[in-house]
Design a protein around this motif. Structure first.
Motif, PDB file in Angstrom:
ATOM      1  N   HIS A   1     -32.966 -20.545  23.329  1.00  0.00           N
ATOM      2  CA  HIS A   1     -32.878 -21.425  22.177  1.00  0.00           C
ATOM      3  C   HIS A   1     -31.793 -20.979  21.198  1.00  0.00           C
ATOM      4  CE1 HIS A   1     -35.491 -23.997  19.221  1.00  0.00           C
ATOM      5  NE2 HIS A   1     -34.216 -24.304  19.145  1.00  0.00           N
ATOM      6  N   LYS A   2     -31.755 -19.671  20.907  1.00  0.00           N
ATOM      7  CA  LYS A   2     -30.802 -19.141  19.926  1.00  0.00           C
ATOM      8  C   LYS A   2     -29.360 -19.405  20.349  1.00  0.00           C
ATOM      9  CE  LYS A   2     -30.660 -14.779  19.929  1.00  0.00           C
ATOM     10  NZ  LYS A   2     -31.202 -13.443  19.814  1.00  0.00           N
TER      11      LYS A   2
ATOM     12  N   ALA B   1     -30.842 -18.312  10.846  1.00  0.00           N
ATOM     13  CA  ALA B   1     -31.250 -19.718  10.805  1.00  0.00           C
ATOM     14  C   ALA B   1     -30.119 -20.585  11.338  1.00  0.00           C
ATOM     15  CB  ALA B   1     -31.609 -20.125   9.374  1.00  0.00           C
ATOM     16  N   CYS B   2     -30.485 -21.468  12.268  1.00  0.00           N
ATOM     17  CA  CYS B   2     -29.508 -22.366  12.893  1.00  0.00           C
ATOM     18  C   CYS B   2     -30.083 -23.775  12.962  1.00  0.00           C
ATOM     19  CB  CYS B   2     -29.179 -21.961  14.324  1.00  0.00           C
ATOM     20  SG  CYS B   2     -29.534 -20.355  14.894  1.00  0.00           S
TER      21      CYS B   2
ATOM     22  N   GLY C   1     -33.341 -31.864  15.616  1.00  0.00           N
ATOM     23  CA  GLY C   1     -33.226 -31.875  14.160  1.00  0.00           C
ATOM     24  C   GLY C   1     -34.098 -30.865  13.442  1.00  0.00           C
ATOM     25  N   TYR C   2     -34.855 -30.058  14.187  1.00  0.00           N
ATOM     26  CA  TYR C   2     -35.671 -29.020  13.565  1.00  0.00           C
ATOM     27  C   TYR C   2     -34.829 -27.780  13.305  1.00  0.00           C
ATOM     28  CZ  TYR C   2     -40.018 -31.472  14.517  1.00  0.00           C
ATOM     29  OH  TYR C   2     -41.031 -32.387  14.529  1.00  0.00           O
ATOM     30  N   PRO C   3     -35.005 -27.138  12.141  1.00  0.00           N
ATOM     31  CA  PRO C   3     -34.328 -25.853  11.950  1.00  0.00           C
ATOM     32  C   PRO C   3     -34.925 -24.814  12.888  1.00  0.00           C
ATOM     33  CG  PRO C   3     -35.658 -26.443  10.018  1.00  0.00           C
ATOM     34  CD  PRO C   3     -35.799 -27.548  11.018  1.00  0.00           C
ATOM     35  N   TYR C   4     -34.142 -23.841  13.257  1.00  0.00           N
ATOM     36  CA  TYR C   4     -34.601 -22.755  14.120  1.00  0.00           C
ATOM     37  C   TYR C   4     -34.241 -21.446  13.437  1.00  0.00           C
ATOM     38  CZ  TYR C   4     -35.038 -19.686  18.174  1.00  0.00           C
ATOM     39  OH  TYR C   4     -35.395 -18.672  19.029  1.00  0.00           O
ATOM     40  N   ALA C   5     -35.241 -20.659  13.115  1.00  0.00           N
ATOM     41  CA  ALA C   5     -35.036 -19.356  12.470  1.00  0.00           C
ATOM     42  C   ALA C   5     -35.652 -18.285  13.351  1.00  0.00           C
ATOM     43  CB  ALA C   5     -35.667 -19.344  11.081  1.00  0.00           C
TER      44      ALA C   5
ATOM     45  N   ILE D   1     -26.501 -21.977  18.678  1.00  0.00           N
ATOM     46  CA  ILE D   1     -25.210 -21.491  18.185  1.00  0.00           C
ATOM     47  C   ILE D   1     -24.058 -22.235  18.859  1.00  0.00           C
ATOM     48  CG2 ILE D   1     -23.650 -19.493  18.220  1.00  0.00           C
ATOM     49  CD1 ILE D   1     -26.186 -17.761  17.689  1.00  0.00           C
ATOM     50  N   PHE D   2     -24.139 -22.442  20.169  1.00  0.00           N
ATOM     51  CA  PHE D   2     -23.075 -23.151  20.869  1.00  0.00           C
ATOM     52  C   PHE D   2     -22.998 -24.614  20.435  1.00  0.00           C
ATOM     53  CE2 PHE D   2     -23.066 -20.069  24.720  1.00  0.00           C
ATOM     54  CZ  PHE D   2     -22.202 -19.220  24.051  1.00  0.00           C
ATOM     55  N   GLU D   3     -24.146 -25.210  20.101  1.00  0.00           N
ATOM     56  CA  GLU D   3     -24.184 -26.603  19.664  1.00  0.00           C
ATOM     57  C   GLU D   3     -23.587 -26.774  18.266  1.00  0.00           C
ATOM     58  OE1 GLU D   3     -24.871 -30.661  19.857  1.00  0.00           O
ATOM     59  OE2 GLU D   3     -25.150 -29.220  21.479  1.00  0.00           O
TER      60      GLU D   3
END
Length: 160
Positions: free
Chosen positions: A61-62, A30-31, A36-40, A66-68
């Motif tokens: 996206h993943k 989960a990131c 502003g949406y979570p990404y899992a 992570i870089f952000e």
């Protein structure tokens, strides 16, 4: 900084928590995602040297998430048995929090070898070495674990 587990009687020992991390084959990362949406995202991983390692495409996206913002959580479910008469499940799971980063240098080879061994340990040694040496199409990402806890159903606790 990290919350204590509310139902601390169900807290697994550190040894049992690590055993779950080592035996499971997939988990959910989960990131912080776009807008502003979570990404899992589910993925395969290896728990090695107290870190979580997984590979990733070099774009998507993943990796953008992570870089952000490298702060992530990672969850695995080891057990989830439905007990219909009790309207529940008997479960065992782990959640880890940490910072994700790209792996480089000597760590890259040893961590990638651990990943290959976990998922292809039965392959010939030459084939595994070739995979480790020639894999340049993806990144290897590490989660430096800052906090990890395991939780299990109270029924498992009582059975011990």
């Amino acid at each position: 900084m990290f919350r204590k587990m509310r139902r601390n009687k169900q807290l697994m020992s550190q040894e049992d928590t690590i055993a779950v991390m080592k035996r499971c084959t997939n988990g959910v990362l989960a990131c912080f995602g776009d807008d502003g949406y979570p990404y899992a995202v589910p993925l395969s991983y290896v728990y090695f040297n107290d870190k979580i390692y997984f590979h990733s495409a070099k774009a998507g996206h993943k990796i953008d998430a992570i870089f952000e913002n490298p702060k992530v959580s990672f969850a695995v479910i080891d057990e989830d048995t439905i007990v219909s008469a009790e309207y529940t499940t008997y479960f065992r799971s782990v959640i880890a929090f940490g910072q994700a980063r790209m792996v480089e240098g000597n760590e890259l080879k040893s961590a990638f070898k651990a990943l290959v061994e976990k998922y292809s340990g039965d392959q010939p040694e030459a084939a595994k070495q070739k995979e480790i040496t020639e894999c340049t199409r993806s990144y290897l990402i590490a989660i430096d674990v800052e906090h990890i806890t395991g939780k299990e159903a109270i029924e498992y606790v009582r059975a011990k």
